[in-house]
Design an enzyme around this catalytic site. Structure first.
Site, PDB file in Angstrom:
ATOM      1  N   LYS A  75       0.821  -1.223   0.000  1.00 18.23           N
ATOM      2  CA  LYS A  75       0.000   0.000   0.000  1.00 18.23           C
ATOM      3  C   LYS A  75       0.851   1.268   0.000  1.00 18.23           C
ATOM      4  CE  LYS A  75      -2.823   0.662   3.562  1.00 18.23           C
ATOM      5  NZ  LYS A  75      -2.235  -0.330   4.303  1.00 18.23           N
ATOM      6  N   THR A  77       4.018   1.547  -0.860  1.00 17.81           N
ATOM      7  CA  THR A  77       4.763   1.574  -2.113  1.00 17.81           C
ATOM      8  C   THR A  77       3.886   2.088  -3.252  1.00 17.81           C
ATOM      9  OG1 THR A  77       6.140  -0.273  -1.368  1.00 17.81           O
ATOM     10  CG2 THR A  77       6.065   0.141  -3.740  1.00 17.81           C
ATOM     11  N   ARG A  98       2.036   8.307   6.797  1.00 16.72           N
ATOM     12  CA  ARG A  98       2.281   8.254   8.241  1.00 16.72           C
ATOM     13  C   ARG A  98       3.776   8.122   8.530  1.00 16.72           C
ATOM     14  NH1 ARG A  98      -1.223   3.341  10.255  1.00 16.72           N
ATOM     15  NH2 ARG A  98      -0.569   2.526   8.232  1.00 16.72           N
ATOM     16  N   LYS A 109       8.289  -5.992  11.020  1.00 17.69           N
ATOM     17  CA  LYS A 109       7.620  -5.329   9.900  1.00 17.69           C
ATOM     18  C   LYS A 109       8.572  -4.472   9.079  1.00 17.69           C
ATOM     19  CE  LYS A 109       3.800  -2.103   8.926  1.00 17.69           C
ATOM     20  NZ  LYS A 109       4.585  -1.000   8.362  1.00 17.69           N
ATOM     21  N   ALA A 277      -3.741   1.711  13.413  1.00 19.55           N
ATOM     22  CA  ALA A 277      -4.955   1.570  12.614  1.00 19.55           C
ATOM     23  C   ALA A 277      -5.977   0.664  13.298  1.00 19.55           C
ATOM     24  CB  ALA A 277      -4.615   1.020  11.240  1.00 19.55           C
ATOM     25  N   PHE A 305      -4.024  -0.701   7.098  1.00 17.42           N
ATOM     26  CA  PHE A 305      -4.674  -2.001   6.921  1.00 17.42           C
ATOM     27  C   PHE A 305      -5.619  -1.993   5.711  1.00 17.42           C
ATOM     28  CE2 PHE A 305      -4.028  -2.496  11.749  1.00 17.42           C
ATOM     29  CZ  PHE A 305      -2.784  -3.036  11.560  1.00 17.42           C
ATOM     30  N   PHE A 385       3.645  -9.025  -9.097  1.00 18.67           N
ATOM     31  CA  PHE A 385       4.793  -9.807  -8.653  1.00 18.67           C
ATOM     32  C   PHE A 385       5.293 -10.660  -9.822  1.00 18.67           C
ATOM     33  CE2 PHE A 385       3.369  -8.457  -4.622  1.00 18.67           C
ATOM     34  CZ  PHE A 385       4.331  -8.754  -3.656  1.00 18.67           C
ATOM     35  N   TRP A 413       7.145  -0.705  -7.824  1.00 13.75           N
ATOM     36  CA  TRP A 413       8.244  -1.216  -7.003  1.00 13.75           C
ATOM     37  C   TRP A 413       9.490  -1.421  -7.860  1.00 13.75           C
ATOM     38  CZ3 TRP A 413      11.186  -5.702  -6.990  1.00 13.75           C
ATOM     39  CH2 TRP A 413      11.964  -5.927  -5.838  1.00 13.75           C
TER      40      TRP A 413
END
Length: 560
Positions: A75, A77, A98, A109, A277, A305, A385, A413
């Site tokens: 998200k 990215t 954020r 993470k 969140a 999220f 991907f 990405w």
């Protein structure tokens, strides 16, 4: 043969950053409105709002996602890459994100600066101390904690019931040993012995207030309203009763100013605030969002999220308090994650599985449906991907078309803004051909059970709500105190539309169990807790802290 992409930190360290003063000048920020934090970071003085108050707002774009899975969605990215792509096609765009918390950075993470060629930089600074906002929030929060125990120690004129202190301490670190502690040991000079505990800083109501405050005086007023305990008669004791809101606001006088950095492609990025969140609303500050809307044609931001948590809170809490009206919502999905929602195990996600993809599409469809319930147009960004097969891509795009939602492949990405041009072009077309009619999901004047039931039935797809006897007593108390006419902040697992993290896809026939109801009177919402919500995470067996290192030249490795 696939080209190996360097690690995030390697890409970030090779970035050709512009001095932040040059970025500011390009986007119409005056020298006197900029407060430098080195060469590549700055804070923006709130005086800019008065100068720009008559400038029309740009288009507000929210980036959200399907329910997250261990397969990853991307998200942040996508948010960064979409901002870069919009600038590449000639739409002046600012992004707002954020701030990362140090706990996850050193845990499992990692940071929150995007990834690959869609990152914000200086990545190391942003993921570590940045401009000190997290430290200021930690200090302000713990100042209030100290004031509570000090007040009791010196006679307890407010008659605070030590058994009903609801204000925990905070630390910006994952430390499970501090979840439950005893304070005041060591005799009379050290205060009264009582049970206490620590949360991670981003779970603090002070953080939520920083992100919802209109300005410094509004921040101080909200701090004053925070309920920290109840007295012997069951009446709330507030921060204002302890008279430390002014001192707390003083500690936060710089933290309230939005931070300005840039992406790898020199798109301006406002990174400010970072509430949980779950226990809070999971969005960057209203001040940063509003500033971005004044600076650019488009402002791209994100919510934590999946859309059932982050987007719902963005639209029901943040937009309500900020007077914000989004133009469109981008829902991020990956074929890998949709297959996991369709029942595939993580180790088998690299294998083509059209049946699982079709089954898992139900989660994406539900999130699109949820966005539309707020009167907003939605599109899907498929974060691509290398393991995605042509047949899987074709199936997902076909399913989106059949569902009546625009979809675009997203390769930011690996390719930066260039990899998001199709996504950006389709978004602009969607915005220009749509008439958004944003409206909150519920009326805040409704009862707490009515508001929760609306969220459960409309957003989660559940049958209803079961309140514990404890929750019902807490609701009654809030009604008696006149604190029930506030938006709802559901604290629920992010992994499922239900409150059971194992129910993936779009489950039916479930109920949500609310076991506890709390008020964040300063932030201005009611928190309904379901399941086990972790407000002080722990470190994994092999934390990132064991990988992160620095050499004699100050070059950092292992940060991601």
């Amino acid at each position: 043969m696939a080209v190996k992409v360097p690690s995030d930190i390697e890409i970030a360290q090779q970035a050709k950053m512009k001095p932040i003063g040059d970025i500011a000048k390009e986007w119409g920020i005056l020298d006197e409105e900029l407060e430098m934090y080195g060469k590549y970071k700055a804070k923006i003085n709130p005086s800019i709002f008065n100068r720009l108050k008559d400038r029309p707002d740009g288009k507000l774009i929210l980036v959200t996602a399907i329910n997250p899975t261990p397969a990853g969605e991307g998200k942040s990215t996508t948010t960064v890459g979409l901002g870069q792509a919009l600038n590449k096609i000639g739409k002046r765009t600012v992004i707002a994100l954020r701030e990362p918390s140090l706990g996850p950075v050193f845990g499992v993470k990692g940071g929150a600066a995007g990834g690959g060629y869609a990152q914000v930089v200086p990545m190391e600074d942003i993921n570590l101390h940045f401009t000190g906002d997290m430290h200021a929030i930690t200090t302000a929060h713990n100042l209030l904690s100290a004031a509570i125990d000090n007040h009791i120690h010196h006679g307890n004129a407010l008659r605070i019931d030590p058994r009903q202190i609801v204000w925990k301490r905070v630390l910006d670190m994952n430390d499970r040993a501090l979840r439950e502690v005893i304070v005041g040991l060591g005799g009379k000079a050290n205060g009264y012995v009582r049970q206490d505990g620590f949360m991670i800083t981003v779970a603090s109501e002070v953080m939520a207030i920083l992100c919802l405050a209109a300005d410094l005086m509004d921040l101080k007023a909200r701090l004053s309203r925070m309920v920290v305990a109840y007295n012997e008669d069951g009446q709330p004791v507030t921060c204002g009763d302890l008279k430390v809101q002014g001192a707390m606001a003083t500690v936060l006088k710089d933290a309230i100013k939005p931070n300005l950095v840039q992406t790898l492609e020199n798109t301006p990025a406002l990174i400010h605030g970072g509430p949980f969140a779950n226990i809070a609303h999971g969005c960057n500050s209203i001040m940063a969002t509003k500033l971005g809307l004044k600076l650019g044609e488009y402002l791209v931001t994100e919510a934590g999220f999946g859309a059932d948590l982050g987007a719902e809170k963005f639209l029901d809490i943040k937009c309500r308090y900020g007077g914000l009206k989004p133009s469109a919502v981008v829902i991020v999905a990956t074929i890998r994650a949709l297959k996991m929602h369709g029942g595939v195990k993580k180790g088998e996600l690299g294998q083509e599985n059209l049946e699982a993809l079709e089954k898992g599409f139900a989660n994406l469809a539900k999130q699109v449906e949820n966005v539309r319930k707020f009167g907003l147009p939605a599109m899907v960004a498929v974060n691509r991907f290398v393991s995605d097969t042509p047949a899987e891509i074709e199936l997902l795009l076909k399913k989106c078309n059949e569902f009546g939602v625009e979809a675009a492949l997203n390769e930011v990405w690996a390719k930066g803004g260039e990899g998001g041009v199709e996504m950006a072009e389709k978004l602009v077309k969607l915005v220009e051909n749509s008439t958004p009619n944003y409206r909150p999901l519920y009326d805040v004047e409704a009862s707490i059970p009515q508001k929760v039931e609306t969220i459960v039935k409309e957003i989660y797809g559940g049958d209803g709500v079961v309140f514990s006897s404890k929750a019902l007593k807490e609701i009654k108390r809030l009604e008696e105190l006149g604190l029930d006419k506030l938006p709802i902040c559901m604290a629920k697992t992010q992994y499922s539309l239900s409150d059971d993290p194992n129910l993936l896809g779009a489950p039916k026939g479930f109920e949500i169990h609310v076991k506890e109801v709390r008020v964040s009177a300063g932030a201005g919402f009611i928190v309904c807790l379901t399941g086990e919500i972790m407000i002080m995470p722990g470190l994994p067996k092999v934390p990132s802290a064991e990988i992160i290192d620095i050499d004699e030249n100050g070059v950092i490795t292992g940060l991601f």
